[in-house]
Design a protein around this motif. Sequence first.
Motif, mmCIF file in Angstrom:
data_model
loop_
_atom_site.group_PDB
_atom_site.id
_atom_site.type_symbol
_atom_site.label_atom_id
_atom_site.label_comp_id
_atom_site.label_asym_id
_atom_site.label_seq_id
_atom_site.Cartn_x
_atom_site.Cartn_y
_atom_site.Cartn_z
ATOM 1 N N LEU A 370 0.817 -1.209 0.000
ATOM 2 C CA LEU A 370 0.000 0.000 0.000
ATOM 3 C C LEU A 370 0.854 1.265 0.000
ATOM 4 C CD1 LEU A 370 -2.784 -1.021 2.532
ATOM 5 C CD2 LEU A 370 -2.782 -1.238 0.052
ATOM 6 N N GLY A 372 3.649 4.163 -1.580
ATOM 7 C CA GLY A 372 3.769 4.898 -2.827
ATOM 8 C C GLY A 372 4.650 4.190 -3.834
ATOM 9 N N GLU A 375 2.498 1.655 -5.670
ATOM 10 C CA GLU A 375 1.630 2.292 -6.653
ATOM 11 C C GLU A 375 2.411 2.643 -7.907
ATOM 12 O OE1 GLU A 375 -1.678 2.890 -6.746
ATOM 13 O OE2 GLU A 375 -1.720 1.575 -4.993
ATOM 14 N N GLN A 378 3.120 -0.434 -9.882
ATOM 15 C CA GLN A 378 1.912 -0.893 -10.562
ATOM 16 C C GLN A 378 1.742 -0.183 -11.893
ATOM 17 O OE1 GLN A 378 -0.099 -3.324 -9.752
ATOM 18 N NE2 GLN A 378 -1.630 -2.972 -11.365
ATOM 19 N N GLU A 379 2.041 1.119 -11.919
ATOM 20 C CA GLU A 379 1.956 1.864 -13.165
ATOM 21 C C GLU A 379 2.981 1.361 -14.175
ATOM 22 O OE1 GLU A 379 2.361 5.960 -12.307
ATOM 23 O OE2 GLU A 379 0.593 6.086 -11.018
ATOM 24 N N TYR A 418 7.904 -6.882 -8.429
ATOM 25 C CA TYR A 418 6.483 -6.634 -8.640
ATOM 26 C C TYR A 418 5.957 -7.442 -9.817
ATOM 27 C CZ TYR A 418 2.393 -3.896 -7.452
ATOM 28 O OH TYR A 418 1.162 -3.498 -6.985
ATOM 29 N N HIS A 573 2.907 13.411 -2.323
ATOM 30 C CA HIS A 573 2.137 12.229 -1.948
ATOM 31 C C HIS A 573 1.267 12.509 -0.739
ATOM 32 C CE1 HIS A 573 4.082 9.552 -4.839
ATOM 33 N NE2 HIS A 573 5.157 10.308 -4.624
ATOM 34 N N GLN A 576 -1.750 13.851 -2.301
ATOM 35 C CA GLN A 576 -2.497 12.776 -2.946
ATOM 36 C C GLN A 576 -3.254 11.953 -1.907
ATOM 37 O OE1 GLN A 576 -0.093 9.933 -5.015
ATOM 38 N NE2 GLN A 576 -1.809 9.061 -6.159
ATOM 39 N N ARG A 577 -2.646 11.674 -0.761
ATOM 40 C CA ARG A 577 -3.322 10.929 0.290
ATOM 41 C C ARG A 577 -4.524 11.694 0.828
ATOM 42 N NH1 ARG A 577 1.768 8.628 3.907
ATOM 43 N NH2 ARG A 577 2.763 7.440 2.225
ATOM 44 N N MET A 584 -8.224 4.267 0.553
ATOM 45 C CA MET A 584 -7.182 3.287 0.886
ATOM 46 C C MET A 584 -6.557 3.648 2.223
ATOM 47 S SD MET A 584 -5.260 2.687 -2.746
ATOM 48 C CE MET A 584 -4.359 1.326 -2.064
ATOM 49 N N TRP A 586 -3.599 4.309 3.858
ATOM 50 C CA TRP A 586 -2.219 4.561 3.430
ATOM 51 C C TRP A 586 -1.198 4.296 4.517
ATOM 52 C CZ3 TRP A 586 -0.521 5.817 -1.386
ATOM 53 C CH2 TRP A 586 -1.499 6.108 -2.336
ATOM 54 N N SER A 588 1.038 2.377 5.618
ATOM 55 C CA SER A 588 1.768 1.136 5.321
ATOM 56 C C SER A 588 2.722 0.758 6.419
ATOM 57 C CB SER A 588 2.545 1.301 4.007
ATOM 58 O OG SER A 588 3.491 2.349 4.135
#
Length: 602
Positions: A370, A372, A375, A378-379, A418, A573, A576-577, A584, A586, A588
């Motif tokens: 979870l 940054g 994320e 993942q992109e 990943y 970030h 963004q959070r 989510m 966040w 972590s």
Amino acid sequence: MLLYSVKRVGITNIIEVSVRTPYAERSARYANAIADGFIADQLEAKYETTRRGRSWLEGRLSELRDQATAADRAVQDYKAKTNIVDTDKGLMSERQVGDLNASLIVAQAKTAEAKARYDRIKDIVNRNITDGSVTDSTQNLVIVRLRQQYFDSAKREADITSKYGVNHVAAANARAEMAEIQRSLRSEFNRIAEAYSSDYEVALAGEISIKKRLDGLVADAGISNQSRVELRSLESSSQTYRSLYESFLQKYTQAVQDQSFPISEARVVSSAKPPLRKAWPKGLVILGLAIVGGTAIGLMLALLRELVRSSVRTPQAVEQVTGLPCIAIVPRVETFKSLRDVLPRFFVAIGLRQHVISKEMLVDAVMHPLSGTAEAMQEVKMLLERPSGRSAGCRVIGMISAISGEGKTMISSNIAHYLALSGRKVLLLDYDLRYPSLTRALAPKAKVGLLETIDTGILQGVTTIQARGAKLQILPTVMEEQVEHTSDVLRSPNNVALLKTLRSSYDFIIVDYPPALDFSDVRGTDELIDEYLMVVGFDRPSKRDLAECISRDRFDTSRVLGVIFNRADPNRHTKQRSRIGRYMPWNSQSMEPYPVNTMDSS
């Protein structure tokens, strides 16, 4: 806080001392202390100056005393060397010349007198003058008595002759007696003549002796005059040193007196009194000035910092310089956990210890799903899973960066983990043959690897790594010594054949390269790579480095999928959070990390 000011009052010689403190009594006490300290400092300065002058005069006096003594000693030594004797009335030689000159005059007078007496007595003796007279005849009793007898006999003879005639016996007897008396007188005059002759010779000898001595002194006077020139020079030098010594002695005596009785040229006209009301600070004025000044200084510093800075700090700046899209933004992964990490980081910063990448950073995406980092990975994963027109099977992805320290190795490991977590078969290749940090972090116990495989043509040393279900393999780079011609090693036929063989066994091959701007390994193996991912660190490379890396044809920029902006500003970030925080959790950090297992396979 103590504030004070010292200023002159108008054109007078009065000095005003002002002191500001939070307390009135303290301000007055400090002001009086400053004035007293100034006067004491003046006395001390004058005393110190006098002391230094006295010390200097003592040394100078000692030096002048030695020089004067040496000059006097030189005068005396020169007199002794040249036989010059000095008296109260002048030089001995001069006095001797004067005395001998006077003695010569006296001697010459005596000689002339003795010669005159001698000539007179000789004339009397030669002419047989009975009644002749000299100086000593009046004092000679014999001559006086003989003359008396002669005169008596002459008178008696004259009387007898006048009475009885010339032929009378008595007259003849008288004349015979007179002749006898004349012989006696002549004999006595001869004796006196011999005495006068002796006196004359003695006087002449004395005159000659005095004249010889005088001539000798006069002859020596010529040499002595030359010596006296040097003597006068030495005496002048001696007198000069003596005068200087006496002058400095007077100054030294005055300095000692001044040091014993120092007198200050300043005095306190009026002592400080406690003020009746506060003079400073003025609250509203200070507050307004502080607001305006702080704002202005902050804006100026911010503007100056932006003008001076040449590194990239935003994804927009990266895209502007490179012309490549920014596909992911990875926040800074903080590994500082306690104060024990301060000293190792300091040693790394000053170059006393090599930087070793933490294993937690290399698996951060799978250990904290979870975060940054996850994320961003993942992109990147979704971008890599899109179909590629260059290769339908295994895709070889080259991880590059302009300079070292941008986090390329960390991104490479996290992308590989990943992809492996999603079920893909992934192989990590460590192509950094100079400083294989990926191998040292993930497979520190490996004995063989890429170099041995290229050398023998047989695949060996493949290591399997597991982290939270993510199973991937790494072909480490084990170096016993520095490898020469790394580009030729990576372009060798064995390595090309090895990569072709590995393509049939894996879905993705992630290649970790050394910095592209500093080394040519990326250019040497460009035909082996399908696509590139470029990593740019926050505030790490300069715009000039990035532009040079793109423009110097280090790699085929058309095959670069995009830029991963690493170690971005955490504030982005945080915003963004705040926008998607309800979707989510966040946090972590509250999750337990998953174990990381390393398993070797041949």
